[in-house]
Design an enzyme around this catalytic site. Structure first.
Site, PDB file in Angstrom:
ATOM      1  NE  ARG A 264      -3.654  -2.441   2.229  1.00 51.17           N
ATOM      2  CZ  ARG A 264      -4.609  -2.788   3.088  1.00 51.17           C
ATOM      3  NH1 ARG A 264      -4.908  -1.958   4.097  1.00 51.17           N
ATOM      4  NH2 ARG A 264      -5.255  -3.919   2.945  1.00 51.17           N
ATOM      5  NE  ARG A 279      -1.188   4.340   9.238  1.00 49.82           N
ATOM      6  CZ  ARG A 279      -2.460   3.967   9.151  1.00 49.82           C
ATOM      7  NH1 ARG A 279      -2.954   3.605   7.989  1.00 49.82           N
ATOM      8  NH2 ARG A 279      -3.241   3.967  10.206  1.00 49.82           N
ATOM      9  CD  GLU A 351      -8.359  -1.781  10.474  1.00 49.95           C
ATOM     10  OE1 GLU A 351      -8.416  -0.537  10.510  1.00 49.95           O
ATOM     11  OE2 GLU A 351      -8.457  -2.454   9.437  1.00 49.95           O
ATOM     12  CB  SER A 354     -11.027  -4.655   8.178  1.00 48.50           C
ATOM     13  OG  SER A 354     -12.069  -3.756   7.967  1.00 48.50           O
ATOM     14  NE  ARG A 391      -1.784  -2.303  11.496  1.00 45.47           N
ATOM     15  CZ  ARG A 391      -2.690  -1.386  11.197  1.00 45.47           C
ATOM     16  NH1 ARG A 391      -3.949  -1.545  11.599  1.00 45.47           N
ATOM     17  NH2 ARG A 391      -2.368  -0.310  10.500  1.00 45.47           N
TER      18      ARG A 391
END
Length: 436
Positions: A264, A279, A351, A354, A391
RNA sequence: GGAAGCGUGGCAGAGCGGUUGAAUGCACCGGUCUUGAAAACCGGCAACGUCGCAAGGCGUUCGUGAGUUCGAAUCUCACCGCUUCCGCCA
C-alpha cells in the site's frame, strides 16, 4: 457498483442511504442524465430496428430473384442518422458509467450512521488486559533488543515504512502465518490458495479499488500493455477468481484462505504511525474470502468474523469488536466489523482485522454469478483479515513482554518454533555481522 | 524466442455473407409412465440492455476492437488469450 434499476426506481432511497455515509448524492444531475439516456437510447434502437427490417427484406427479395434497389436506397438513407445517434449514445453511456462507478455501496440498515471512527460502536470485548510491574516497552524497542527488528537497514535497502526481521522474530512472523493458515484450513473449512501478487486493472476494478483509489496502489508500468499493480490485499486476486464465472449452486459456498504480502502506498497518511511496524508499505496478511448465495450471506459475515476472532482468542490476545459506522466503512462495503487488538505501549486498541460484507456490489462489477435454477443471479462476497500478520507480531511482542526483555511465546505457537517458550534478549550486534 | 492451430450458449460441439440467436448432444426445468426412482418418451430452456401496468415488443452480444457491406458468427486487419511442437530456463 449499485444496481442501476434500484437507482432509477428509488433515487430518494439511494440518496438517503448514501447520506448516512456523509455523501451528498446529486439527484437532479442523475435524473437529467437518465432522461437524456432514455431519449437517445430509444431513438437509436428505433433506427436500428428499421435498418434490420429493411435489410431482411432485401434478403427475401433477392432470394426470390426480385429487384431490391428501392429498398436498398431507403436503407442507406438511414446510415448517417444512425451513426450519429450511436456515437452520441456511446459517449453518453461512457459518462453515465463513469459516474455510476464512483458511487460507494449502500450501508446496510444495521449500520449506524456517522462520519468517522468516533461514531463506531463497540460490540464486544474479549480477554483481560495485561498488567506489568515494570516500564512497558513498545514493539520497536523489544524487537531491537531481541536483535530481530531492524528498521534502519530496511530504510537503507528501500526507504521508510519498510521493515526487516531476523532470527527468532522472523521465525515468529513465519510461525504466525502458518498457525493462521492451519487453523482456518483445518478447523474452519477454508481452502488454501496461492495467487499472483501482481494484478491487472480489471481485477482492481472488480473489487472496487479502481478507478477511484489508484493513488493508494503501487503501479508497475509495462512497455507493451496496460500496467500491473501490486496487490493491496489478497482480497483482490482471490475474489477475482470468480470474475466472469457462473457457478453451480452446489459448489457454494466457496471459502478461501490466502497468505500474501500486501502493498500500500499509504498516500495521505503521512506522519501517521511512522514509528514501528504498524503502518508499512509492505506487510503480510492472511485473508479469508467467502463467495456465497444471498440467502445465507449475513450469517456468513458473522461466521467469518468469528473465524478471525478465534485466532486472537487462541493467541490469548485481548481485543474488542467494533461495528463501523457508515462514514468509516470502505467504498465497497455494506457492513464492516473491525477487530482491534490491545497494544500496551500505545495504551489503546488498534485495528488488526477488518471483516466486510459487500452484498452484490463487487459481484456486479465482477459479473460473478451463480445458477439459481434457470436464472443466473449475482453472488455475494465477504472477506476479512484472519489476521494481519505484522500487527499480530506487534501485539505479541508487546503483550507477552517480560521485565528482562524476553518475550514469552504464546502456547499455540510453540510447536511452530521447535518448542521454544521464550524469545531471549540478545546483546546488540551490528546488522552487517554474518550477513551475505 | 521460432512454427502451426484454436477461441460459438451452463458444458461439449456444428455453423454456404441474407427470414441463424445460432444444428446436435449433455446438463437443467416441467410432464407422461412408475408404489417410488432410474430408463424411455413428450415439451421447455442463452445472456445483457431497453420500452411497456402486463402480454409482449425492440436492441446488443458468437474472445476484444476497428474495417468491408444494404446486411457479418461467417470476409479483412490489429490486439488479447489458449493449445501443440521446437528452443531456452528457476
Amino acid at each position: 457498483m449499485l444496481d442501476i434499476q434500484l437507482l432509477r426506481t428509488q433515487v430518494a432511497f439511494v440518496a438517503e442511504r448514501l447520506a448516512t455515509r456523509g455523501m451528498i448524492f446529486d439527484t437532479a444531475t442523475f435524473e437529467t442524465l437518465e432522461s437524456a439516456r432514455k431519449d437517445l437510447q430509444t431513438r437509436t434502437q428505433e433506427l436500428q430496428a428499421k435498418r434490420n427490417t429493411l435489410s431482411k427484406q432485401i434478403g427475401i427479395l433477392k432470394s426470390k430473384g426480385e429487384d431490391a434497389a428501392a429498398v436498398m436506397s431507403e436503407v442507406s438513407g438511414i446510415g448517417e442518422d444512425l451513426t450519429r445517434n450511436e456515437e452520441a449514445l456511446m459517449a453518453l453511456q461512457t459518462r453515465y458509467n463513469a459516474f455510476l462507478v464512483t458511487l460507494p455501496n449502500l450501508p446496510h440498515e444495521s449500520v449506524p450512521s456517522g462520519k468517522s471512527e468516533t461514531d463506531n460502536v463497540e460490540v464486544a470485548r474479549y480477554g483481560v488486559l495485561p498488567t506489568f510491574d515494570f516500564p512497558v516497552k513498545d514493539h520497536v524497542e523489544i524487537g531491537e533488543q531481541l536483535g530481530g527488528l531492524d528498521f534502519a537497514t530496511a530504510v537503507k535497502i528501500t526507504g521508510s515504512r519498510f521493515s526487516l526481521m531476523k532470527g527468532s522474530v522472523a521465525r515468529l512472523h513465519r510461525a504466525l502465518a502458518q498457525f493462521m493458515l492451519n487453523t482456518h484450513t483445518e478447523e474452519h473449512g477454508y481452502t488454501e490458495v496461492y495467487v499472483p501478487y501482481l494484478v491487472n486493472p480489471e481485477s482492481l476494478f472488480g473489487t472496487g479499488q479502481l478507478p477511484k483509489f489508484e493513488e493508494d496502489l503501487f503501479k508497475v508500468p509495462r512497455a507493451d500493455g496496460p500496467p500491473f499493480y501490486l496487490i493491496p490485499t489478497a482480497e483482490v486476486p482471490v475474489t477475482n477468481m470468480v470474475r466472469d464465472e457462473i457457478l453451480a449452486v452446489d459448489a457454494l459456498p466457496l471459502k478461501f484462505v490466502c497468505h500474501t504480502p500486501c502493498f500500500r502506498s499509504e498516500a495521505g497518511s503521512a506522519g501517521r504511525d511512522t514509528r514501528g511496524m504498524i503502518r508499512q508499505h509492505q506487510f503480510d496478511k492472511v485473508e479469508l474470502v467467502q463467495i456465497v448465495t444471498p440467502e445465507n450471506s449475513w450469517e456468513a459475515l458473522e461466521a467469518l468474523t468469528g473465524h478471525a476472532e478465534m485466532i486472537l482468542q487462541k493467541l490469548e490476545l485481548p481485543y474488542r469488536k467494533m461495528l463501523l459506522c457508515a462514514g468509516d466503512m470502505g467504498f465497497s462495503a455494506a457492513k464492516t466489523y473491525d477487530l482491534e487488538v490491545w497494544l500496551p505501549a500505545q495504551n489503546a486498541y488498534r485495528e488488526i482485522s477488518s471483516c466486510s460484507h459487500f452484498e452484490s456490489f463487487q459481484a456486479r462489477r465482477l459479473q460473478a454469478r451463480y445458477r439459481n435454477g434457470k436464472k443466473n443471479e449475482l453472488l455475494h462476497t465477504i472477506n476479512g483479515s484472519g489476521l494481519a500478520v505484522g500487527r499480530t507480531l506487534v501485539a505479541i511482542l508487546e503483550n507477552y513482554q517480560n521485565a528482562d526483555g524476553s518475550v514469552t511465546v504464546p502456547k499455540v505457537l510453540r510447536p511452530y518454533l521447535g518448542g521454544m517458550e521464550k524469545l531471549m534478549s540478545k546483546p546488540s550486534t551490528s546488522t552487517r555481522d554474518k550477513t551475505s
